[in-house]
Write an enzyme that holds these catalytic residues in place. Sequence first.
Site, PDB file in Angstrom:
ATOM      1  N   HIS A   1       3.940   4.049  -6.027  1.00 40.52           N
ATOM      2  CA  HIS A   1       4.424   2.675  -5.843  1.00 40.52           C
ATOM      3  C   HIS A   1       4.674   2.032  -7.209  1.00 40.52           C
ATOM      4  O   HIS A   1       3.944   2.287  -8.170  1.00 40.52           O
ATOM      5  CB  HIS A   1       3.400   1.858  -5.037  1.00 40.52           C
TER       6      HIS A   1
ATOM      7  N   ASN B   1       2.624  -1.873   3.950  1.00 38.19           N
ATOM      8  CA  ASN B   1       1.791  -1.706   2.754  1.00 38.19           C
ATOM      9  C   ASN B   1       1.061  -3.031   2.535  1.00 38.19           C
ATOM     10  O   ASN B   1       1.652  -3.992   2.048  1.00 38.19           O
ATOM     11  CB  ASN B   1       2.707  -1.356   1.566  1.00 38.19           C
ATOM     12  N   TRP B   2      -0.201  -3.045   2.905  1.00 41.95           N
ATOM     13  CA  TRP B   2      -0.955  -4.303   2.826  1.00 41.95           C
ATOM     14  C   TRP B   2      -1.357  -4.656   1.400  1.00 41.95           C
ATOM     15  O   TRP B   2      -1.839  -5.754   1.145  1.00 41.95           O
ATOM     16  CB  TRP B   2      -2.207  -4.211   3.692  1.00 41.95           C
ATOM     17  N   LYS B   3      -1.226  -3.702   0.483  1.00 43.24           N
ATOM     18  CA  LYS B   3      -1.646  -3.920  -0.922  1.00 43.24           C
ATOM     19  C   LYS B   3      -3.098  -4.370  -0.957  1.00 43.24           C
ATOM     20  O   LYS B   3      -3.891  -3.927  -0.130  1.00 43.24           O
ATOM     21  CB  LYS B   3      -0.672  -4.892  -1.600  1.00 43.24           C
TER      22      LYS B   3
ATOM     23  N   GLU C   1      12.632   1.675  -3.298  1.00 44.01           N
ATOM     24  CA  GLU C   1      12.192   0.297  -3.452  1.00 44.01           C
ATOM     25  C   GLU C   1      12.673  -0.248  -4.795  1.00 44.01           C
ATOM     26  O   GLU C   1      12.036  -0.014  -5.833  1.00 44.01           O
ATOM     27  CB  GLU C   1      10.662   0.225  -3.409  1.00 44.01           C
TER      28      GLU C   1
ATOM     29  N   SER D   1      11.163  -6.745   0.103  1.00 48.29           N
ATOM     30  CA  SER D   1      11.435  -7.970   0.863  1.00 48.29           C
ATOM     31  C   SER D   1      12.170  -7.700   2.175  1.00 48.29           C
ATOM     32  O   SER D   1      13.003  -8.502   2.597  1.00 48.29           O
ATOM     33  CB  SER D   1      12.187  -8.999   0.000  1.00 48.29           C
TER      34      SER D   1
ATOM     35  N   GLU E   1       4.073  -0.816  -8.322  1.00 50.41           N
ATOM     36  CA  GLU E   1       2.937  -1.577  -8.879  1.00 50.41           C
ATOM     37  C   GLU E   1       1.959  -0.635  -9.560  1.00 50.41           C
ATOM     38  O   GLU E   1       1.352  -0.982 -10.565  1.00 50.41           O
ATOM     39  CB  GLU E   1       2.280  -2.396  -7.762  1.00 50.41           C
TER      40      GLU E   1
ATOM     41  N   GLY F   1       8.485  -8.167  -3.356  1.00 48.62           N
ATOM     42  CA  GLY F   1       7.687  -9.388  -3.406  1.00 48.62           C
ATOM     43  C   GLY F   1       8.426 -10.574  -3.999  1.00 48.62           C
ATOM     44  O   GLY F   1       7.833 -11.608  -4.307  1.00 48.62           O
TER      45      GLY F   1
ATOM     46  N   GLY G   1       5.928  -4.896   2.595  1.00 46.44           N
ATOM     47  CA  GLY G   1       4.759  -5.500   1.956  1.00 46.44           C
ATOM     48  C   GLY G   1       4.381  -6.792   2.641  1.00 46.44           C
ATOM     49  O   GLY G   1       3.715  -6.811   3.678  1.00 46.44           O
TER      50      GLY G   1
HETATM   51  P1  PGA Z   1       7.571  -6.563  -0.153  1.00 49.91           P
HETATM   52  O1  PGA Z   1       6.803  -5.248  -0.704  1.00 49.91           O
HETATM   53  O2  PGA Z   1       8.010  -6.241   1.245  1.00 49.91           O
HETATM   54  O3  PGA Z   1       6.520  -7.654  -0.181  1.00 49.91           O
HETATM   55  O4  PGA Z   1       8.689  -6.816  -1.065  1.00 49.91           O
HETATM   56  C1  PGA Z   1       7.306  -3.976  -0.438  1.00 49.91           C
HETATM   57  C2  PGA Z   1       6.442  -2.947  -1.129  1.00 49.91           C
HETATM   58  O5  PGA Z   1       5.928  -3.208  -2.221  1.00 49.91           O
HETATM   59  O6  PGA Z   1       6.245  -1.836  -0.602  1.00 49.91           O
END
Ligand code: PGA
Length: 253
Positions: free
Chosen positions: A95, A9-11, A167, A213, A97, A173, A234
């Site tokens: 997600h 997931n590149w966001k 998640e 993470s 976010e 993150g 991510g």
């Molecule tokens: P992260 O993000 O690996 O940077 O914790 C995972 C995600 O949000 O899917």
Amino acid sequence: MRERIIAGNWKMNTLPEEGAELAHEVAKAVKDIDNVKIVICPPATHLCHISNAIKGSNVGLGAQNVHWEEKGAFTGEVSTSMLKALGCQWVIIGHSERRQMFGETDEGVNKRLRHIVKSNIRPIVCIGETLEERQAGDTFKVLERQIRIGFEGVEMSGNSGVVIAYEPVWAIGTGLTATPEQAQEAHHFIRELLSEMYGSENAAATVIQYGGSMNEKNADVLMSCEDVDGGLIGGASLKPESFAAIVNASSMI
Ligand code: PGA
């Protein structure tokens, strides 16, 4: 045996040219892997570019969100047919976010999911508790609510292709990762709930990814958990060598 799926997931990162380069590097690094499905989910603006960059490779393409209608007056949104026209076979929904910053709800996840399952694109449905919810002992309650509402009226069979990503929000993150025990406990709970809702065969066939993470150092222990079938990555998905190392570790479990 269940599929294993590692998705990046590149966001909201990279410009289109950089993204195409990154995709190209990833495809090169994972070209010999044939027992793990590999997916990258760049920003929507890059999909066309990246679709070309990974053509002929074993890397699939996904989007980070989608609307539940096919077309119309929905400023800023994209539809499943638009994504498919650009070569997307996957889409992330729900997600944390999106839930925390953009007001998305379990009901919105449900509308998306009902639409996506009819559209020949594979959803990655994200669920997970916040730190406060975990500390209050509400983790299972939250996961159950997210699944019961998110999946309401959704038919699921072993080959429906729906993927769930567990998640824990506190691990996204932050560099904090769920311990293998915490991940396994949550994944097991999710599978039991799916079993109650859809029967044990369908539950046993459903891929449940861990996200939060995950990196090249912890991927093997997390992937070794019985109910962990993949990862939604991510930060580490923006570094081709880290992402490839996670894919490699997963292919050896
Ligand atoms: P992260 O993000 O690996 O940077 O914790 C995972 C995600 O949000 O899917």
